[in-house]
Design a protein around this motif. Structure first.
Motif, PDB file in Angstrom:
ATOM      1  N   PRO A 100       0.823  -1.222   0.000  1.00  0.00           N
ATOM      2  CA  PRO A 100       0.000   0.000   0.000  1.00  0.00           C
ATOM      3  C   PRO A 100       0.853   1.267   0.000  1.00  0.00           C
ATOM      4  O   PRO A 100       1.892   1.342   0.669  1.00  0.00           O
ATOM      5  CB  PRO A 100      -0.814  -0.121   1.295  1.00  0.00           C
ATOM      6  N   MET A 101       0.398   2.259  -0.740  1.00  0.00           N
ATOM      7  CA  MET A 101       1.179   3.476  -0.923  1.00  0.00           C
ATOM      8  C   MET A 101       1.470   4.186   0.396  1.00  0.00           C
ATOM      9  O   MET A 101       2.573   4.709   0.603  1.00  0.00           O
ATOM     10  CB  MET A 101       0.464   4.422  -1.897  1.00  0.00           C
ATOM     11  N   GLU A 102       0.497   4.206   1.299  1.00  0.00           N
ATOM     12  CA  GLU A 102       0.712   4.888   2.570  1.00  0.00           C
ATOM     13  C   GLU A 102       1.843   4.234   3.356  1.00  0.00           C
ATOM     14  O   GLU A 102       2.618   4.929   4.031  1.00  0.00           O
ATOM     15  CB  GLU A 102      -0.578   4.891   3.398  1.00  0.00           C
ATOM     16  N   ASP A 103       1.937   2.904   3.296  1.00  0.00           N
ATOM     17  CA  ASP A 103       3.031   2.208   3.983  1.00  0.00           C
ATOM     18  C   ASP A 103       4.378   2.561   3.368  1.00  0.00           C
ATOM     19  O   ASP A 103       5.373   2.734   4.078  1.00  0.00           O
ATOM     20  CB  ASP A 103       2.820   0.693   3.920  1.00  0.00           C
ATOM     21  N   LEU A 104       4.418   2.670   2.051  1.00  0.00           N
ATOM     22  CA  LEU A 104       5.667   3.022   1.371  1.00  0.00           C
ATOM     23  C   LEU A 104       6.103   4.439   1.709  1.00  0.00           C
ATOM     24  O   LEU A 104       7.282   4.696   1.965  1.00  0.00           O
ATOM     25  CB  LEU A 104       5.508   2.857  -0.139  1.00  0.00           C
ATOM     26  N   VAL A 105       5.157   5.367   1.712  1.00  0.00           N
ATOM     27  CA  VAL A 105       5.480   6.758   2.050  1.00  0.00           C
ATOM     28  C   VAL A 105       5.960   6.840   3.495  1.00  0.00           C
ATOM     29  O   VAL A 105       6.930   7.541   3.807  1.00  0.00           O
ATOM     30  CB  VAL A 105       4.264   7.668   1.815  1.00  0.00           C
ATOM     31  N   CYS A 106       5.292   6.093   4.381  1.00  0.00           N
ATOM     32  CA  CYS A 106       5.699   6.050   5.788  1.00  0.00           C
ATOM     33  C   CYS A 106       7.130   5.545   5.910  1.00  0.00           C
ATOM     34  O   CYS A 106       7.961   6.142   6.612  1.00  0.00           O
ATOM     35  CB  CYS A 106       4.742   5.147   6.563  1.00  0.00           C
TER      36      CYS A 106
END
Length: 445
Positions: free
Chosen positions: A177-183
């Protein structure tokens, strides 16, 4: 308790190793780079091709001899070889105390603690389904020096090329998931990472499974907003999946390196079809032309396979002409590895090893001339570069330009009496070249 990690194979495997290190560090374990100081050894194995498989087995055997002699309290095999050949490892190398499959890396703490507690029989297996959900944002222990890091954006593959075992050991394609990658990227940047290298079995399909559309351009835009990051580099971009939107994102985002790794494997339509590749030579030519049109200073890297089953001399000559005409900036060639349980392994007309290697060497000799010429053409250019380290007892620093990914590409050697630090970004006038590498001097700001 000191743990030695030996990470073999690709950068995607290295990202898994760093996640396991992070989980163990959180539990209070210490790490060492010296086998003499290790109480526990974890070998994160690879089995992509024959040479990688052989290296993994040899390392396991070497560590097993230490385990047998009582110099280690535990020996664990993780990763692709453990996933694919777990039963054989247990039978042939009984000194291996536990197996940790590719989707079970979060079990590493349980594996270590259960072995040390002696509460489980030797040969304990830690495996999860190959379509299991992926780890969310977690802290990692970087092994790359801290100034650059790999960000694995997806797991597995759904391409099913006829020569490849990845779907069998890594499962279907699943985007993180993109949010996990950004985090995770923010954490890395806060920890000092300046170059983020996006990896997966295939980066350009990112998001299709989660969002129903390719979201790599959006991910690049999101990552480019993170404070502290200077370079974002893309690896493993299948040419048929490179969209106009992606090219525009690479062209427009200042932090995204003008560098694309596009593994094409061959240029003969007949061989490409036999490989199960989803492109043709004409499509490759069109895509490469378009990439260079949109991003004139792009650095293109590719990989090829020589000696695929049924590859005729005519097929090889067609590939040779293609390489000569395309003039890739960076290129690597693997001789075909006959991997069991793959369609290609069962194909007739398997080619002798000597011929596979001869064709590989011919391609690499051609590419060498192309690469040396491109290095000479760089003389007189001013390039931004990231410092990697210093040559001992010399006023020379080792750096990389945007055209150089770690481990696989060349270096820029900077002659200067200035004091530089690893991770510094400098501007360098290229004054000379030495085969694949460049030589230069600092440009005053």
């Amino acid at each position: 308790m000191n743990i030695l990690f030996i990470s073999l194979g690709c950068d995607k495997n290295l990202a898994d190793t760093e996640l396991m290190l992070g989980l163990l560090q959180k539990k209070g374990y210490f790490f060492t780079d010296e086998v003499e100081e290790a109480d526990i050894v974890v070998v994160n194995t690879c089995c992509f091709i024959g040479d990688a498989k052989e290296e993994s087995i040899n390392v396991l055997l070497e560590m097993a001899s230490l385990r047998k002699a009582g110099k280690l309290k535990a020996l664990l095999a993780a990763g692709c070889l453990a996933q694919r050949y777990g039963e054989q490892i247990q039978e042939e190398i009984p000194e291996v105390d536990a197996l940790v499959g590719t989707m079970a890396i979060e079990e590493i703490v349980n594996a270590v603690e259960e072995i040390l507690a002696g509460g489980r029989d030797k040969g304990r297996n830690y495996f999860r389904s190959l379509d299991a959900s992926l780890p969310v944002c977690r802290e990692r222990v970087l092994t790359t020096g801290g100034h650059f890091a790999y960000l694995k954006i997806a797991e597995g593959c759904g391409k099913h090329c006829t020569y490849c075992v990845i779907p069998k050991v890594r499962g279907p394609y699943r985007s993180i998931p993109m949010e996990d990658l950004v985090c995770q990227a923010k954490r890395l940047a806060e920890g000092g990472v300046k170059e983020l290298i996006l990896v997966a079995q295939e980066t350009t399909l990112y998001g299709m499974d989660l969002y129903g559309e390719k979201r790599l351009p959006e991910l690049l835009h999101r990552l480019a907003q993170i404070k502290g990051l200077v370079w974002i580099r893309l690896l493993y971009c299948y040419p048929e999946e490179i969209t106009e939107e992606l090219l525009q994102a690479v062209a427009e985002e200042a932090k995204v390196c003008h560098y694309l790794d596009i593994p094409i494997q061959h240029a003969s339509d007949r061989v490409l079809k036999s490989m199960g590749r989803q492109t043709s030579q004409e499509e490759l030519r069109t895509k490469i032309s378009r990439i260079r049109e949109v991003i004139p200073d792009i650095c293109l890297r590719t990989t090829l396979i020589s000696g695929f089953p049924g590859e005729t001399q005519e097929d090889f000559e067609e590939l040779y002409r293609f390489v000569n005409e395309m003039e890739f900036d960076r290129l690597g060639v693997f001789s075909y590895s006959q991997e069991e349980d793959t369609p290609a392994a069962r194909m007739p007309e398997q080619i002798e090893e000597a011929l596979k290697e001869s064709r590989r060497d011919e391609l690499m000799t051609l590419q060498q001339a192309i690469a040396f010429e491109k290095a000479e053409e760089a003389i007189g250019q001013v390039l931004p570069a990231m410092v990697e380290g210093k040559v001992v007892e010399e006023d020379v620093y080792v750096a990389r330009t945007y055209k150089d990914a770690p481990e696989v590409d060349g270096y820029l050697f900077i002659h200067t009496t200035a004091s530089l630090m690893t991770g510094d970004f400098v501007r360098v006038l290229v004054t000379d070249s030495n085969e694949y590498d460049l030589i230069g001097e600092l440009v005053e700001e």
